[in-house]
Design an enzyme around this catalytic site. Sequence first.
Site, short mmCIF file in Angstrom:
data_model
loop_
_atom_site.label_atom_id
_atom_site.label_comp_id
_atom_site.label_asym_id
_atom_site.label_seq_id
_atom_site.Cartn_x
_atom_site.Cartn_y
_atom_site.Cartn_z
N GLU A 210 31.60 77.84 -58.64
CA GLU A 210 31.86 78.85 -57.61
C GLU A 210 31.45 78.24 -56.28
O GLU A 210 30.26 78.19 -55.96
CB GLU A 210 31.05 80.12 -57.91
CG GLU A 210 31.47 80.86 -59.16
CD GLU A 210 32.76 81.67 -58.97
OE1 GLU A 210 33.11 81.97 -57.81
OE2 GLU A 210 33.41 81.98 -59.98
N CYS A 244 29.77 83.46 -48.97
CA CYS A 244 30.81 82.48 -49.33
C CYS A 244 32.20 82.96 -48.95
O CYS A 244 33.04 82.15 -48.59
CB CYS A 244 30.73 82.16 -50.81
SG CYS A 244 30.84 83.62 -51.85
P1 NAD Z 1 23.95 73.95 -52.40
O1 NAD Z 1 25.16 73.38 -53.05
O2 NAD Z 1 23.24 73.15 -51.40
O3 NAD Z 1 22.86 74.37 -53.51
C1 NAD Z 1 23.15 75.13 -54.66
C2 NAD Z 1 22.22 74.77 -55.79
O4 NAD Z 1 22.38 73.39 -56.11
C3 NAD Z 1 20.74 74.97 -55.50
O5 NAD Z 1 20.10 75.54 -56.63
C4 NAD Z 1 20.21 73.55 -55.25
O6 NAD Z 1 18.89 73.37 -55.69
C5 NAD Z 1 21.13 72.69 -56.09
N1 NAD Z 1 21.35 71.37 -55.48
C6 NAD Z 1 21.42 71.06 -54.16
N2 NAD Z 1 21.66 69.74 -53.98
C7 NAD Z 1 21.75 69.20 -55.22
C8 NAD Z 1 21.99 67.89 -55.72
N3 NAD Z 1 22.18 66.84 -54.90
N4 NAD Z 1 22.00 67.70 -57.06
C9 NAD Z 1 21.83 68.75 -57.89
N5 NAD Z 1 21.58 70.00 -57.48
C10 NAD Z 1 21.55 70.24 -56.18
O7 NAD Z 1 24.46 75.36 -51.81
P2 NAD Z 1 23.62 76.40 -50.97
O8 NAD Z 1 23.33 75.83 -49.62
O9 NAD Z 1 22.51 76.96 -51.77
O10 NAD Z 1 24.72 77.56 -50.80
C11 NAD Z 1 25.68 77.54 -49.80
C12 NAD Z 1 27.03 77.12 -50.34
O11 NAD Z 1 27.35 77.84 -51.51
C13 NAD Z 1 28.17 77.43 -49.38
O12 NAD Z 1 29.09 76.37 -49.40
C14 NAD Z 1 28.79 78.68 -49.95
O13 NAD Z 1 30.13 78.89 -49.59
C15 NAD Z 1 28.63 78.45 -51.42
N6 NAD Z 1 28.62 79.71 -52.14
C16 NAD Z 1 29.66 80.00 -52.97
C17 NAD Z 1 29.68 81.21 -53.63
C18 NAD Z 1 30.80 81.60 -54.56
O14 NAD Z 1 30.63 82.58 -55.27
N7 NAD Z 1 31.91 80.91 -54.58
C19 NAD Z 1 28.64 82.11 -53.45
C20 NAD Z 1 27.59 81.76 -52.61
C21 NAD Z 1 27.58 80.55 -51.96
#
Ligand code: NAD
Length: 457
Positions: A210, A244
Amino acid sequence: MPNHHKVLLSQRTYFFSQQTKDYSFRKKQLKRLKQMLKQNEKAIYHALKQDLNKSSYEALTTELGILYLEIDFAIKHLKDWMKPEKVPTPITHKGSESYILKEPYGVVLIIAPWNYPLQLSLAPAIGAIAAGNTVILKPSEYSPHVSDLLKELVSHYFPSHYFAVIEGDQTTTQQLLNEQFDYIFFTGSTHVGKIIMEKASQFLTPVTLELGGKSPAIVDQDAHLQLAAKRMIWGKFTNAGQTCVAPDYVYVHEKIKKKFIKQLIKYIRSFYGKQPLENQDFVRMITEKHFNRLTGLLKNRKHIIHGGHYNQAQLKIEPTLLDDVTWDDPVMQEEIFGPILPILTFSNMGDVISAIQSKDKPLAVYYFGENKKNEQRVLEQLSFGGGCINDTVYHLANPHLPFGGVGASGLGHYHGAYSFETFTHKKSILKQSTRFDLPFRYPSGRIMQQLIKKIMK
Ligand code: NAD
């Protein structure tokens, strides 16, 4: 042995004990999850206030309320969803019957982001539980109050061999990804989504991703401007744009642009007051890093036609409108994910469609207008996860609609019955009769071959 490995092993053993598969067990766990939320609402509101300055109203409508709906919906339909599905059998298979069993995958890993830290952690968990899996949840390190609370509550209400929360930063996620899970459900950025998919490929673990991206809104010349502005401001500035499916930018028809901007400003003032930075309930940016990235987009002040002020100490940025923006501006180079709405102008719908087609497939598209032809063009010619006509964001709160992206905005979907499906393997079974044995498929003479040709033409 690292702790997460022990938890994983204990969950696998528990899953093999078959206890998670029973209908009444699953129903009981869903009720328990609801009880966990109901009995701790106050602590939940408090944690969301601390992490994001969320008001209890936003916390109820965009986090808890959605979870209550999803849990009730799952409890109501679970029995039906679980039923084996009988399917027809072709004449060549006479004597046998065919059906599809709904089998849970096993041990599920859920990785959640920080923007709706409660809802996006537990909504997938509802699907995983309903489908009969065990769950390991890794909430985001950027929303520590909600993550700590989730850990505390889940460990109080559920045994860790069934449902466990493992906190940590990306190193923890990477350690988890070195383990073999039966399903991985990730919500977060497109960039990290790619890392997750690559890691999952080592065990060929199925994934749901997602993700995010730039979701456009289009306001046509015959749109109901007052409602379009009201719904746009609500969808964009709820959670201070950290949603998002928030409209990332808006294409406005040149003929109505002036009037529309007036309406936008009217609703910013009506929802958040003349001084949004003073508004006690306006959501803040999650960290200083995120705040700095967003205020960096406001360095060039010439586009700002409303707002543009911020408060570093409180990490708050006021709802901001940017006009005369083009695709060359920095604000159009990445997902904004904050309270900044760039306005692009158009006169020809074909140009808008070509511009959006040339970018990554968005998670959402919103079309405002009464022109059926243009509405059809948007729906047919653009590929995107989901969206609304004459509204923003609202589609995600209907449990009858699958929610998810396509291409760079994601893979797979959930909510309602789709959550159950996501965490369920469809196992196809053919049960053959031993009362007789049709000869068609076995090596045979010419007459039989001709008969088969007739049947299988
Ligand atoms: P992110 O991708 O930075 O982090 C998400 C998760 O991944 C966190 O738990 C984090 O600890 C982990 N993570 C981060 N970097 C990592 C890596 N290098 N290796 C493994 N795990 C890692 O996202 P965020 O900043 O928490 O959220 C914002 C993003 O999420 C935006 O792009 C937003 O559009 C998207 N989002 C999508 C939805 C949806 O339902 N489609 C909902 C909410 C947010």
